[in-house]
Each structure stands twice: as C-alpha cells, then as structure tokens.
Write an enzyme that holds these catalytic residues in place. Structure first.
Site, PDB file in Angstrom:
ATOM      1  N   CYS A  71      -4.884 -29.444  67.839  1.00  0.00           N
ATOM      2  CA  CYS A  71      -6.129 -29.583  68.594  1.00  0.00           C
ATOM      3  C   CYS A  71      -6.191 -30.948  69.283  1.00  0.00           C
ATOM      4  O   CYS A  71      -6.070 -31.988  68.622  1.00  0.00           O
ATOM      5  CB  CYS A  71      -7.320 -29.420  67.656  1.00  0.00           C
ATOM      6  SG  CYS A  71      -8.916 -29.750  68.458  1.00  0.00           S
ATOM      7  N   CYS A  74      -9.235 -33.368  67.936  1.00  0.00           N
ATOM      8  CA  CYS A  74      -9.250 -33.966  66.608  1.00  0.00           C
ATOM      9  C   CYS A  74      -8.783 -35.415  66.706  1.00  0.00           C
ATOM     10  O   CYS A  74      -8.137 -35.809  67.683  1.00  0.00           O
ATOM     11  CB  CYS A  74      -8.341 -33.181  65.662  1.00  0.00           C
ATOM     12  SG  CYS A  74      -9.032 -31.597  65.110  1.00  0.00           S
ATOM     13  N   HIS A 134     -12.986 -30.430  62.739  1.00  0.00           N
ATOM     14  CA  HIS A 134     -12.499 -29.351  63.598  1.00  0.00           C
ATOM     15  C   HIS A 134     -13.212 -28.034  63.315  1.00  0.00           C
ATOM     16  O   HIS A 134     -13.432 -27.232  64.230  1.00  0.00           O
ATOM     17  CB  HIS A 134     -10.987 -29.165  63.403  1.00  0.00           C
ATOM     18  CG  HIS A 134     -10.408 -28.048  64.214  1.00  0.00           C
ATOM     19  ND1 HIS A 134     -10.061 -28.200  65.540  1.00  0.00           N
ATOM     20  CD2 HIS A 134     -10.139 -26.748  63.904  1.00  0.00           C
ATOM     21  CE1 HIS A 134      -9.587 -27.054  66.012  1.00  0.00           C
ATOM     22  NE2 HIS A 134      -9.629 -26.159  65.042  1.00  0.00           N
ATOM     23  N   ASN A 174     -20.498 -24.661  75.597  1.00  0.00           N
ATOM     24  CA  ASN A 174     -20.050 -23.277  75.473  1.00  0.00           C
ATOM     25  C   ASN A 174     -19.527 -23.107  74.055  1.00  0.00           C
ATOM     26  O   ASN A 174     -18.631 -23.848  73.638  1.00  0.00           O
ATOM     27  CB  ASN A 174     -18.926 -22.950  76.457  1.00  0.00           C
ATOM     28  CG  ASN A 174     -19.344 -23.094  77.893  1.00  0.00           C
ATOM     29  OD1 ASN A 174     -20.495 -22.848  78.237  1.00  0.00           O
ATOM     30  ND2 ASN A 174     -18.432 -23.491  78.755  1.00  0.00           N
ATOM     31  N   HIS A 185     -12.722 -26.693  68.677  1.00  0.00           N
ATOM     32  CA  HIS A 185     -13.352 -27.887  68.124  1.00  0.00           C
ATOM     33  C   HIS A 185     -14.791 -28.016  68.650  1.00  0.00           C
ATOM     34  O   HIS A 185     -15.047 -27.760  69.826  1.00  0.00           O
ATOM     35  CB  HIS A 185     -12.541 -29.119  68.529  1.00  0.00           C
ATOM     36  CG  HIS A 185     -12.870 -30.349  67.757  1.00  0.00           C
ATOM     37  ND1 HIS A 185     -12.062 -30.842  66.762  1.00  0.00           N
ATOM     38  CD2 HIS A 185     -13.923 -31.201  67.834  1.00  0.00           C
ATOM     39  CE1 HIS A 185     -12.596 -31.939  66.259  1.00  0.00           C
ATOM     40  NE2 HIS A 185     -13.735 -32.183  66.895  1.00  0.00           N
ATOM     41  N   HIS A 187     -17.576 -29.147  70.574  1.00  0.00           N
ATOM     42  CA  HIS A 187     -17.666 -30.070  71.701  1.00  0.00           C
ATOM     43  C   HIS A 187     -18.484 -29.431  72.811  1.00  0.00           C
ATOM     44  O   HIS A 187     -18.749 -28.237  72.817  1.00  0.00           O
ATOM     45  CB  HIS A 187     -16.276 -30.419  72.241  1.00  0.00           C
ATOM     46  CG  HIS A 187     -15.624 -29.299  73.001  1.00  0.00           C
ATOM     47  ND1 HIS A 187     -15.129 -28.155  72.400  1.00  0.00           N
ATOM     48  CD2 HIS A 187     -15.402 -29.124  74.344  1.00  0.00           C
ATOM     49  CE1 HIS A 187     -14.629 -27.344  73.313  1.00  0.00           C
ATOM     50  NE2 HIS A 187     -14.788 -27.900  74.502  1.00  0.00           N
ATOM     51  N   GLN A 189     -19.551 -30.311  77.290  1.00  0.00           N
ATOM     52  CA  GLN A 189     -19.085 -30.974  78.497  1.00  0.00           C
ATOM     53  C   GLN A 189     -20.284 -31.517  79.281  1.00  0.00           C
ATOM     54  O   GLN A 189     -21.432 -31.146  79.019  1.00  0.00           O
ATOM     55  CB  GLN A 189     -18.288 -30.009  79.372  1.00  0.00           C
ATOM     56  CG  GLN A 189     -17.037 -29.450  78.700  1.00  0.00           C
ATOM     57  CD  GLN A 189     -16.244 -28.557  79.636  1.00  0.00           C
ATOM     58  OE1 GLN A 189     -15.731 -29.006  80.660  1.00  0.00           O
ATOM     59  NE2 GLN A 189     -16.140 -27.288  79.282  1.00  0.00           N
TER      60      GLN A 189
END
Length: 358
Positions: A71, A74, A134, A174, A185, A187, A189
C-alpha cells in the site's frame, strides 16, 4: 494542530499533521528514485452543456488495488518506501502523483475556435490520509483523530484557495470498492478546480434566484424547514443538523448543515468543529449498521467558491451511498445517465426513519 512541511523525491509537497502536544516532528527525507511527475491534463468545453470536462490520460497508469503490504499510503517501514517517508503519522496530505489538475501542466495550449475550446487543466489535487492504520476507516476514528482530519481539511482549503488558478476547493472521500476506490487505505482527496463545478454552480444559482425572489438565503430556509418538519432529521445537535434531503437522489443520502451560515471549512469555530465530529461519526456508524458489511459512500464538502458568492454560500457536507439493499446497488442506468433525471428507490422519510432506528 502541528504541521510539518516537506517534499517527496519528485518535488511534490507533503505535510504531516499532528495534534497539539505531540512530539515535535521533522520532515523525513524521501529516498526513492522518482522521476518528476509530468501532468498533461487538459480541459475541454462541452458546447452543448457549457461544462468543462477534464482529460487526464496519464492517470491510466495509477496504482490499482495493491495488496496491503504494498500500500502506497501506509508508513514507510521495513525497507519498503511508500508515499509517506516516515515510520508513523497521525494525518498527512500530499500532492497526488496522478493528478487530474496540476499546478504545472505541460504540452497543452489554450485554444478556442468558437465551438470547441481547450485549456490546460491547471489546479491542484491532494491526497489526505486519515490514519496510518491500513485496515481502519473514518467511522472507526476516535473523536480526536476525526477532529484532526477536520482541521486538515480546513488547513488545505485555505492553502489551495491561494493557489493560482483555483476557483473551487472540494474535499471529499470515496469509500468502498462499489464506489470505485483504487486504494483501500482510509483516505480522501481534495480537488482545487480551475472552475466552479456544475453541482456547486447549480446550488448557488438556485440560492441566488431564491434571494432575489424572497430576500432570504435558500440554504438557511431549507435548514429551518427541515428542523420544523423533523421527519427527515437524523441527528439534531447544538451546532449541526443532519437530515435526508427532501428530494434525495440516492438510496441513502444525508446532508450536514451548520445552523449558522459560514462559507467554508476555515470559517468554522472550535465548538462547531467539535460538534461536527460527534454528529458525523454518529451518522457514519448508523450507515455501517444498516447492512452486514460496511456501507460504501461518497462524502463531499460544498464550500463557497474562492472568488465569488461567499455571502451566498452555506457550507455543508453531502453524504450518499449507491447501496439500495443487502447485496444490491443502484446503477445509474438510462434515465439517470442519459438524461440526468434521477428516480429514487426509497422515500426520504423512510431513509431517515431507518437511520434513526439503527
């Protein structure tokens, strides 16, 4: 909040964020051998709709669903270098390696022949990692961790609002393979658009027409009406109200409004940020308890454009899911995709009742 700025091996900016009182952090060096990212994004104007469409063909090579031990979000550990060159972090934001909009675009010249128009897609795209875990999720964050993310959104909104060419700052998440995420992971944007996108423009145009007709703010009238009715309200707190919108498009959809008008995330006070965290984690938990697996969703902040309509806009978060039942998804088929005419699967009052019950 403590912030530590640095740069990745290819020159992209990265910022670590830690809660106040954390040990002082130093920007870690990124020792990867990375070629400079060359963005060739362009925007083409659709003469039939008046909308700008971004073309970012270089994104075809972006990372897609890697295994957990590869990933890129991470921390860098055990000799494996990721996008975050440190062995731990609380929250971090960095320029996207595969941006739809970039501060430096090469090979694209502006042109307009009266029908077709093209421009370089100048703007900014960043990734925000909510946690170094993660296998975590936003819904699983502690209130302190979630509050840190809210502060990150506010910080990056302020920074991107001063980026040349940016007209609208859009933090979003998303979540879930059903939505189309390419990295598991936890997250989100942030897009710094070089124009005001269609959804934001439509909402503001409707608000402007309402003000001209009534002298009142449309967003404020909606909040007042939802609180008075109550049938679609999911959570009513001191500073925020979360409700299923009257004309919900999606099988599960909740809008979050502060009760006092503010144009953007940086304008939220300390108490408003704390209260939002309580309300948002509450609703995300309700989403995840509806079915046997966690709810896929999109969550997007509607803020004031950078240079216009700050007196008209009313910050709010729009959260929705394409899941319409256990193991069933809503697909945007003929009416929605071809005509933009949504057909709802569940009455908004029923949505709200289900969420209140869980």
């Amino acid at each position: 909040m403590q912030r530590t700025a640095g740069h990745l091996a290819d020159g992209r900016e990265i910022v670590w964020f830690d809660v106040d009182g954390s040990p002082e952090r130093e920007a870690a060096a990124d020792r990867r051998d990375l070629a400079r990212t060359i963005a060739s994004s362009q925007m083409r104007h659709d003469p039939l709709t008046g909308e700008w469409i971004a073309m970012a063909s270089h994104r075809q090579t972006r990372t897609f669903m890697p295994p957990a031990d590869e990933c890129p979000l991470c921390p860098s550990r055990d000799g494996r270098q990721s996008e975050i060159p440190s062995t731990e972090y609380q929250a971090v934001a960095f320029e996207n390696r595969f941006p739809s909009f970039a501060t430096h675009v090469e090979g694209i010249e502006s042109a307009d022949d009266g029908i077709f128009s093209v421009r370089p897609a100048v703007g900014r795209c960043e990734v925000v990692c909510f946690s170094s875990d993660h296998d975590g999720s936003f819904a699983g964050l502690t209130p302190a961790q979630a509050r840190l993310v809210v502060d990150v959104w506010a910080d990056r909104t302020a920074a991107l609002s001063h980026t040349p060419g940016v007209e609208q700052v859009f933090p979003f998440e998303n979540r879930g393979a059903e939505i189309g995420v390419t990295l598991q992971h936890p997250h989100g944007q942030i897009y710094g658009y070089p124009f005001v996108p269609p959804r934001a423009r439509t909402e503001l145009d409707r608000a402007r027409a309402h003000r001209e007709a009534t002298g009142r703010n449309l967003f404020g009238d909606i909040v007042e009406q939802e609180l008075a009715d109550g049938s679609r309200v999911v959570v009513d707190s001191e500073h925020w109200v979360a409700f299923v919108p009257y004309a919900a498009r999606w099988p599960m959809e909740v809008h979050f409004f502060p009760k006092v008008q503010v144009p953007d995330l940086p304008s939220l006070g300390e108490a408003e940020r704390d209260d939002f965290v309580r309300v948002y984690l509450d609703v995300l938990g309700r989403f995840d308890r509806l079915y046997s697996t966690p709810m896929p969703y999109i969550a997007g902040w509607q803020q004031s454009p950078v240079n216009t309509d700050r007196d008209l806009a009313w910050l709010h978060l729009e959260l929705f899911s394409v899941r319409r039942g256990e193991g069933r998804l809503k697909y945007l088929a003929g009416s929605e995709s071809a005509m933009g005419a949504f057909v709802g699967d569940v009455l908004p009052e029923q949505q709200a009742q289900r969420l209140r019950e869980v």
